[in-house]
Motif scaffolding. Structure first.
Motif, PDB file in Angstrom:
ATOM      1  N   UNK A 208       0.846  -1.188   0.000  1.00  0.00           N
ATOM      2  CA  UNK A 208       0.000   0.000   0.000  1.00  0.00           C
ATOM      3  C   UNK A 208       0.882   1.239   0.000  1.00  0.00           C
ATOM      4  N   UNK A 209       0.384   2.294  -0.641  1.00  0.00           N
ATOM      5  CA  UNK A 209       1.044   3.599  -0.573  1.00  0.00           C
ATOM      6  C   UNK A 209       0.227   4.523   0.318  1.00  0.00           C
ATOM      7  N   UNK A 210      -0.641   3.936   1.144  1.00  0.00           N
ATOM      8  CA  UNK A 210      -1.502   4.728   2.029  1.00  0.00           C
ATOM      9  C   UNK A 210      -0.661   5.593   2.964  1.00  0.00           C
ATOM     10  N   UNK A 211      -0.946   6.884   2.944  1.00  0.00           N
ATOM     11  CA  UNK A 211      -0.211   7.808   3.817  1.00  0.00           C
ATOM     12  C   UNK A 211      -0.461   7.475   5.285  1.00  0.00           C
ATOM     13  N   UNK A 212      -1.680   6.977   5.575  1.00  0.00           N
ATOM     14  CA  UNK A 212      -2.040   6.668   6.960  1.00  0.00           C
ATOM     15  C   UNK A 212      -1.355   5.394   7.445  1.00  0.00           C
ATOM     16  N   UNK A 217       6.652   4.840   2.832  1.00  0.00           N
ATOM     17  CA  UNK A 217       6.486   4.415   1.437  1.00  0.00           C
ATOM     18  C   UNK A 217       5.819   5.533   0.643  1.00  0.00           C
ATOM     19  N   UNK A 218       4.795   6.113   1.244  1.00  0.00           N
ATOM     20  CA  UNK A 218       4.075   7.204   0.583  1.00  0.00           C
ATOM     21  C   UNK A 218       5.046   8.342   0.232  1.00  0.00           C
ATOM     22  N   UNK A 219       5.850   8.736   1.208  1.00  0.00           N
ATOM     23  CA  UNK A 219       6.777   9.857   0.978  1.00  0.00           C
ATOM     24  C   UNK A 219       7.843   9.494  -0.054  1.00  0.00           C
ATOM     25  N   UNK A 241      -6.272   4.665   0.477  1.00  0.00           N
ATOM     26  CA  UNK A 241      -6.313   3.418   1.272  1.00  0.00           C
ATOM     27  C   UNK A 241      -6.141   2.125   0.478  1.00  0.00           C
ATOM     28  N   UNK A 242      -5.858   2.217  -0.836  1.00  0.00           N
ATOM     29  CA  UNK A 242      -5.866   1.013  -1.675  1.00  0.00           C
ATOM     30  C   UNK A 242      -4.726   0.050  -1.329  1.00  0.00           C
ATOM     31  N   UNK A 243      -5.033  -1.259  -1.444  1.00  0.00           N
ATOM     32  CA  UNK A 243      -3.969  -2.277  -1.354  1.00  0.00           C
ATOM     33  C   UNK A 243      -3.834  -2.974  -2.706  1.00  0.00           C
TER      34      UNK A 243
END
Ligand SMILES: C[S@@+](CC[C@H](N)C(=O)[O-])C[C@H]1O[C@@H](n2cnc3c(N)ncnc32)[C@H](O)[C@@H]1O
Length: 248
Positions: A208-212, A217-219, A241-243
């Motif tokens: 996931x690239x979920x910021x939460x 990973x997101x950054x 929120x996608x996986x």
């Protein structure tokens, strides 16, 4: 720093046993398809420009990872459940057009999407079926080699697709499921909780690239995007929120 796909059972990162959808892989895909993605983003941006009526739901990073996985996998048969106005639909169709091959079968209770998808994207590569996907299950092709789900976010809907749909499909295909990591963990009794449990029972992992859920990973992906001049948002959103996982 998280370099590995996420074990859905814990907050620890652990490697996938199969072909890994992980940070390095997605970063590589961003670099490989940077030019095409730049063009796709600008065309998608145009679909949102006034006086457009398109209501977009998928966040940029989720749409882009979906586009990149489609470019890499070059599927012949894609299934999408949950189109709404067609934001994900147009991203998927754009990837198929850029691949020069592939057909998308989309399912939704509402048919807003048929008024939103440009003919240039739909013609020859899109079939839409209106109605509850569960009631149209026999029309969902078992030959699907890419699956995208962004529909009802209830535990009961997730139980349907893990029990009835996943077993009909070929192991090894990429799967995208929305609405899992709105927070650090999926809430109990939600779609996310059901699909994460299903993955854990199979000792499978997801990315996931979920910021939460995975801020590092997101950054890192945001840095990759900036380095490729892909940083300017197509649409403003902070929820992703996608996986993404490989079906086993
Ligand atoms: C969050 S929206 C999809 C957003 C879209 N993917 C996008 O990128 O803009 C969820 C959609 O799922 C549809 N939906 C909900 N339950 C469904 C079901 N059982 N079968 C088919 N579609 C369903 C809803 O009608 C709604 O349009």
């Amino acid at each position: 720093m998280h370099h590995q796909p996420i074990d859905p059972r814990s907050t620890d990162a652990r490697p996938a046993a199969g072909p890994a959808i992980d940070l390095d892989h997605i970063s590589r895909l961003y670099r490989t398809f940077a030019e095409d993605l730049d063009r796709a983003r600008e065309r998608q941006r145009a679909l949102l420009a006034p006086p457009a009526s398109m209501k977009a739901q998928l966040d940029d990073i989720e749409a882009e990872i979906t586009y990149l996985l489609l470019r890499e996998a070059r599927p012949e048969t894609v299934v999408e459940i949950g189109t709404f106005h067609g934001w994900s639909t147009t991203w998927i169709l754009r990837a198929l057009r850029d691949n020069g091959t592939g057909h998308l079968h989309s399912y939704d209770i509402v048919d807003h999407v048929v008024r939103e998808v440009p003919d240039a994207l739909a013609t020859g590569r899109w079939t839409f079926t209106q109605g509850d996907a569960r009631k149209n299950a026999e029309r969902i092709p078992a030959t699907a080699d890419f699956l995208f789900i962004d529909a009802a976010h209830s535990a009961s809907f997730a139980r349907w697709y893990v029990r009835e749909l996943f077993p009909r499909l070929r192991p090894g295909i990429p799967v995208c499921v929305h609405d899992v990591f709105h927070g650090r963990r999926a809430l109990p009794f939600t779609e996310g909780a059901v699909v994460l449990r299903w993955l854990a029972e199979r000792e499978n992992t997801c990315f996931t690239a979920s910021r939460a859920r995975a801020p590092e990973i997101h950054d890192r992906l945001k840095d990759v995007k900036r380095s490729l001049a892909l940083g300017h948002p197509v649409r403003e959103s902070t929820d992703n929120p996608m996986i993404f996982f490989t079906l086993r």
